[in-house]
Write a protein that holds these residues in place. Sequence first.
Motif, PDB file in Angstrom:
ATOM      1  N   CYS A 141      -3.817  49.276 -13.215  1.00 53.38           N
ATOM      2  CA  CYS A 141      -4.939  48.296 -13.452  1.00 53.38           C
ATOM      3  C   CYS A 141      -5.628  47.838 -12.426  1.00 53.38           C
ATOM      4  N   LEU A 142      -5.007  47.968 -11.078  1.00 54.23           N
ATOM      5  CA  LEU A 142      -5.603  47.528  -9.919  1.00 54.23           C
ATOM      6  C   LEU A 142      -5.651  45.965  -9.531  1.00 54.23           C
ATOM      7  N   PRO A 143      -5.700  45.260  -8.614  1.00 52.32           N
ATOM      8  CA  PRO A 143      -5.320  45.844  -7.265  1.00 52.32           C
ATOM      9  C   PRO A 143      -3.851  46.406  -7.175  1.00 52.32           C
ATOM     10  N   GLU A 165      -7.693  37.353 -18.888  1.00 48.43           N
ATOM     11  CA  GLU A 165      -5.925  37.556 -18.297  1.00 48.43           C
ATOM     12  C   GLU A 165      -5.433  35.996 -18.331  1.00 48.43           C
ATOM     13  N   ARG A 219      -9.908  32.999 -17.060  1.00 51.79           N
ATOM     14  CA  ARG A 219      -8.674  33.582 -16.376  1.00 51.79           C
ATOM     15  C   ARG A 219      -7.744  32.461 -15.766  1.00 51.79           C
ATOM     16  N   ARG A 225     -13.480  49.117 -17.731  1.00 59.39           N
ATOM     17  CA  ARG A 225     -13.314  47.608 -18.037  1.00 59.39           C
ATOM     18  C   ARG A 225     -14.829  47.174 -18.180  1.00 59.39           C
ATOM     19  N   GLN A 272      -8.023  44.329 -20.282  1.00 59.21           N
ATOM     20  CA  GLN A 272      -7.423  45.465 -19.284  1.00 59.21           C
ATOM     21  C   GLN A 272      -6.930  46.522 -20.577  1.00 59.21           C
ATOM     22  N   ALA A 321      -7.802  34.520  -8.639  1.00 59.48           N
ATOM     23  CA  ALA A 321      -8.928  35.421  -8.306  1.00 59.48           C
ATOM     24  C   ALA A 321      -9.078  36.810  -9.064  1.00 59.48           C
ATOM     25  N   SER A 322     -10.194  37.295  -8.732  1.00 59.23           N
ATOM     26  CA  SER A 322     -10.348  38.541  -9.532  1.00 59.23           C
ATOM     27  C   SER A 322     -11.579  39.646  -8.809  1.00 59.23           C
ATOM     28  N   LEU A 323     -11.426  40.557  -9.082  1.00 60.01           N
ATOM     29  CA  LEU A 323     -12.474  41.506  -8.585  1.00 60.01           C
ATOM     30  C   LEU A 323     -13.099  42.240  -9.730  1.00 60.01           C
ATOM     31  N   ARG A 324     -12.265  43.121 -10.348  1.00 53.38           N
ATOM     32  CA  ARG A 324     -12.669  43.835 -11.437  1.00 53.38           C
ATOM     33  C   ARG A 324     -13.073  43.051 -12.631  1.00 53.38           C
ATOM     34  N   THR A 325     -12.342  42.055 -13.057  1.00 54.43           N
ATOM     35  CA  THR A 325     -12.812  41.209 -14.333  1.00 54.43           C
ATOM     36  C   THR A 325     -13.824  40.475 -14.161  1.00 54.43           C
ATOM     37  N   HIS A 377      -3.444  40.191 -21.014  1.00 55.61           N
ATOM     38  CA  HIS A 377      -4.460  40.686 -20.373  1.00 55.61           C
ATOM     39  C   HIS A 377      -5.075  41.589 -21.447  1.00 55.61           C
TER      40      HIS A 377
HETATM   41  N1   CP Z   1      -7.321  44.561 -13.150  1.00 56.62           N
HETATM   42  C1   CP Z   1      -7.858  43.436 -12.989  1.00 56.62           C
HETATM   43  O1   CP Z   1      -7.536  42.541 -13.827  1.00 56.62           O
HETATM   44  O2   CP Z   1      -8.487  43.212 -11.950  1.00 56.62           O
HETATM   45  P1   CP Z   1      -8.796  42.096 -11.123  1.00 56.62           P
HETATM   46  O3   CP Z   1      -7.604  41.031 -10.783  1.00 56.62           O
HETATM   47  O4   CP Z   1      -9.704  42.361  -9.886  1.00 56.62           O
HETATM   48  O5   CP Z   1      -9.887  41.334 -12.146  1.00 56.62           O
END
Ligand code: CP
Length: 315
Positions: A271-273, A141, A109, A299, A149, A46-50, A146
């Motif tokens: 780094c979130l989440p 990542e 990823r 990012r 990041q 899973a990922s949001l930002r990346t 990572h």
């Molecule tokens: N910081 C980071 O890599 O966020 P995601 O897992 O949402 O991509």
Amino acid sequence: MTHFYSAASPTNLKELINTAQEMKKNPLQYQEIGNGKLMVLLFFNASLRTKLSTQKAAMNLGMQVISMDMKDSWAWEFEDGVTMRFDKAEHVKEAANVICRYADIIAIRSFPSLIDQKADYEDQVINNFMKYSTKPVINLESAIRHPLQSFADLLTIQEHVKKANPKIVLSWAPHPKALPQAVSNSFLEWMYRAGHSVTVTHPEGYELDDEFMKGHMVEYNQAKAMTDADVVYVKNWSPLSTYGVVTNQSEDWMITKAKLDLSNKSKLMHCLPVRRNVVIADDAMDSDHSVIYDLAENRLHTAQTVIYSILKGSL
Ligand code: CP
């Protein structure tokens, strides 16, 4: 051919940071460089930002982007010489060679199993893909690193802390699930390359791999570590000693505003989440210490800088 895999990947880190600062001022200035080129993003996790930042970064450079959730693809075999009679339908050798016929840059990823430390620390998925890839690969990542990041972490520290030798603290914080060491490993590796020594604070038993601790120090007392800190980077990781098994969930390690107020007006980074009120308390997340959203924005600019440098042949 240049891959973006670790802190060792950029030839000239100072130049890369300068490019990121310039890219941030005018993100659409190099819209022509990626025209007619395709980036393929492969997500095993899973990922949001990346996902969003890398896609937008490629699009800002004129590239087209295809993002694949690997749950929708065939299961890959990574070992050579295996009789593929069981659940793995395609060898990474075929997958990499075929994807390289379509794509100009491939980004991957893939998290660790958190079951087999030796296999995880061999970083099997990305290393085997790079072995067969004829195109540049970007690490989004992997099991143990990572780098995108960490590049954003470094840019954010340089923007917010105007000191030659800031005190940078990496603090472990509790989490109910076993998480990888990748963000922390990479943070330490990039800070070392940038000439910073980091004070790492965590409960005993949560020591990070020696390879990544090079040039840094451990302080088991979190309050002592955070005294006079200019940057407090917060991250949970699961222990190496009891690999993948959470042995400590003590709330005493959660980051609160009171703890940050004792530091040197430190900048709070994550780094979130993040799980609010487990890893970081609301009062810290929403305080003036936080540069967490600036970090998330960076990012984009750092991913764009990496893609640009690959396209230009200057990474
Ligand atoms: N910081 C980071 O890599 O966020 P995601 O897992 O949402 O991509």
